[in-house]
Design a protein around this motif. Structure first.
Motif, mmCIF file in Angstrom:
data_model
loop_
_atom_site.group_PDB
_atom_site.id
_atom_site.type_symbol
_atom_site.label_atom_id
_atom_site.label_comp_id
_atom_site.label_asym_id
_atom_site.label_seq_id
_atom_site.Cartn_x
_atom_site.Cartn_y
_atom_site.Cartn_z
ATOM 1 N N ILE A 108 0.984 -1.489 -0.053
ATOM 2 C CA ILE A 108 0.045 0.067 0.080
ATOM 3 C C ILE A 108 0.895 1.077 0.028
ATOM 4 O O ILE A 108 1.838 1.569 0.718
ATOM 5 C CB ILE A 108 -0.750 0.259 1.182
ATOM 6 N N ASP A 109 0.651 2.046 -0.908
ATOM 7 C CA ASP A 109 1.148 3.335 -0.838
ATOM 8 C C ASP A 109 0.103 4.351 -0.301
ATOM 9 O O ASP A 109 -1.059 4.205 -0.386
ATOM 10 C CB ASP A 109 1.497 3.953 -2.261
ATOM 11 N N GLY A 110 0.698 5.340 0.560
ATOM 12 C CA GLY A 110 -0.176 6.379 1.135
ATOM 13 C C GLY A 110 -0.400 5.899 2.655
ATOM 14 O O GLY A 110 -0.043 4.757 3.043
ATOM 15 N N PRO A 111 -1.495 6.878 3.228
ATOM 16 C CA PRO A 111 -1.623 6.507 4.645
ATOM 17 C C PRO A 111 -2.399 5.262 4.953
ATOM 18 O O PRO A 111 -3.220 4.843 3.853
ATOM 19 C CB PRO A 111 -2.354 7.846 5.120
ATOM 20 N N ILE A 112 -2.347 4.673 5.945
ATOM 21 C CA ILE A 112 -3.021 3.374 6.371
ATOM 22 C C ILE A 112 -3.669 3.520 7.639
ATOM 23 O O ILE A 112 -3.010 3.973 8.647
ATOM 24 C CB ILE A 112 -2.096 2.242 6.439
ATOM 25 N N VAL A 113 -4.773 3.057 7.911
ATOM 26 C CA VAL A 113 -5.264 2.914 9.465
ATOM 27 C C VAL A 113 -5.889 1.506 9.513
ATOM 28 O O VAL A 113 -6.251 0.677 8.513
ATOM 29 C CB VAL A 113 -6.701 3.751 9.412
ATOM 30 N N LEU A 114 -5.311 0.747 10.339
ATOM 31 C CA LEU A 114 -5.553 -0.577 10.872
ATOM 32 C C LEU A 114 -6.738 -0.718 11.598
ATOM 33 O O LEU A 114 -7.092 -0.025 12.586
ATOM 34 C CB LEU A 114 -4.291 -1.269 11.721
ATOM 35 N N VAL A 115 -7.682 -1.843 11.213
ATOM 36 C CA VAL A 115 -8.890 -2.119 12.193
ATOM 37 C C VAL A 115 -8.653 -3.655 12.348
ATOM 38 O O VAL A 115 -8.951 -4.617 11.788
ATOM 39 C CB VAL A 115 -9.910 -2.021 11.243
ATOM 40 N N ALA A 116 -8.260 -3.789 13.725
ATOM 41 C CA ALA A 116 -8.101 -5.064 14.234
ATOM 42 C C ALA A 116 -9.268 -5.582 15.334
ATOM 43 O O ALA A 116 -9.844 -4.792 15.920
ATOM 44 C CB ALA A 116 -6.501 -5.214 14.924
ATOM 45 N N HIS A 117 -9.404 -6.881 15.191
ATOM 46 C CA HIS A 117 -10.368 -7.574 16.303
ATOM 47 C C HIS A 117 -9.751 -8.730 17.139
ATOM 48 O O HIS A 117 -9.141 -9.415 16.182
ATOM 49 C CB HIS A 117 -11.695 -7.832 15.719
ATOM 50 N N SER A 118 -9.937 -8.804 18.289
ATOM 51 C CA SER A 118 -9.706 -10.004 19.002
ATOM 52 C C SER A 118 -8.138 -10.307 19.087
ATOM 53 O O SER A 118 -7.380 -9.365 19.092
ATOM 54 C CB SER A 118 -10.426 -11.116 18.525
ATOM 55 N N ALA A 119 -7.752 -11.306 18.332
ATOM 56 C CA ALA A 119 -6.442 -11.762 18.346
ATOM 57 C C ALA A 119 -5.603 -11.053 17.238
ATOM 58 O O ALA A 119 -4.268 -10.839 17.350
ATOM 59 C CB ALA A 119 -6.075 -13.249 18.251
ATOM 60 N N GLY A 120 -6.432 -10.333 16.424
ATOM 61 C CA GLY A 120 -5.923 -9.631 15.269
ATOM 62 C C GLY A 120 -5.359 -7.916 16.249
ATOM 63 O O GLY A 120 -4.506 -7.655 15.419
ATOM 64 N N VAL A 121 -5.888 -7.893 17.267
ATOM 65 C CA VAL A 121 -5.314 -6.692 17.920
ATOM 66 C C VAL A 121 -3.792 -7.023 18.493
ATOM 67 O O VAL A 121 -2.893 -6.187 18.280
ATOM 68 C CB VAL A 121 -6.038 -6.486 19.348
ATOM 69 N N MET A 122 -3.575 -8.219 18.759
ATOM 70 C CA MET A 122 -2.334 -8.978 19.311
ATOM 71 C C MET A 122 -1.289 -9.176 18.030
ATOM 72 O O MET A 122 -0.265 -8.511 18.377
ATOM 73 C CB MET A 122 -2.326 -10.069 20.018
ATOM 74 N N THR A 123 -1.965 -9.340 16.972
ATOM 75 C CA THR A 123 -1.306 -9.363 15.751
ATOM 76 C C THR A 123 -0.633 -7.857 15.506
ATOM 77 O O THR A 123 0.765 -7.589 15.142
ATOM 78 C CB THR A 123 -2.003 -9.832 14.477
ATOM 79 N N THR A 124 -1.572 -6.980 15.461
ATOM 80 C CA THR A 124 -1.099 -5.567 15.411
ATOM 81 C C THR A 124 -0.254 -5.059 16.163
ATOM 82 O O THR A 124 0.735 -4.424 16.172
ATOM 83 C CB THR A 124 -2.471 -4.860 15.435
#
Length: 195
Positions: free
Chosen positions: A61-77
């Protein structure tokens, strides 16, 4: 959301990966141009492989990024953020799974979580603005412990009340609050970047 200044949203699912009626799936469809970290074909409990999969999506991805994580995805992040030099605009971290404590029946055992490299959960400040949306009655993460993690990460804590784990099992397929929290996060991160 203003598309001229809108970052690319990257969806970071939990250990159950794709669920058709999950709020993350609906949010990705509503946004249209969001990217979702793909499910792992093998080593599903490998923290290293999940972090690498997130990093692969972000590098494309080029440009700004926002992450949206849930559950264990938060821990991945959170694990990804400890070692990545790639800046992101912010992260919405919804009902983190407290992997340091035993999870309910039907979820991976603590020994398997530990073997997968998830422990300890990082407690350093995140290098980007973040919002932790926490439930008061989440069986996968007690509110007091999750609020402590939010404080350590430097995240703004949003008390969702008694809403379970914010997944289809707790009655959250389509979840409009996700888009509201995402819009607030993006608006605040744009303001912070210009201060």
């Amino acid at each position: 959301m203003n598309t001229e200044t809108s970052p690319t949203v990257v969806i970071v699912p939990g250990l159950r990966d794709f669920v058709a009626d999950h709020w993350q799936t609906h949010l990705a469809a509503d946004l249209g141009d969001a990217r979702t970290v793909a499910a792992l074909e093998r080593n599903k409990l490998s923290r290293r492989d999940r972090v690498a999969a997130l990093d692969d999506v972000i590098r494309q991805i080029d440009g700004p990024i926002v992450l949206v994580a849930h559950s264990a995805g938060v821990m991945t992040t959170v694990h990804w953020a400890q070692h990545s030099a790639r800046p992101v605009q912010g992260a919405l971290l919804v009902t983190p799974a407290d992997l340091e404590l035993p999870l309910p029946d039907g979820y991976p055992k603590k020994a398997d979580i530990e073997k997968g490299g998830w422990l300890p959960v990082p407690r350093r400040r995140l290098p980007f603005p973040s919002v932790v949306a926490a439930s008061r009655d989440d069986a996968l993460g007690g509110y007091r412990r999750i609020s402590g993690m939010a404080e350590a990460w430097g995240s703004r804590l949003v008390d969702l009340g008694d809403v379970g784990h914010v997944n289809p099992a707790s009655g959250h397929g389509r979840w409009p609050r996700a888009a509201e929290l995402l819009d607030e996060l993006i608006a605040h991160s744009i303001v912070d970047a210009h201060v």
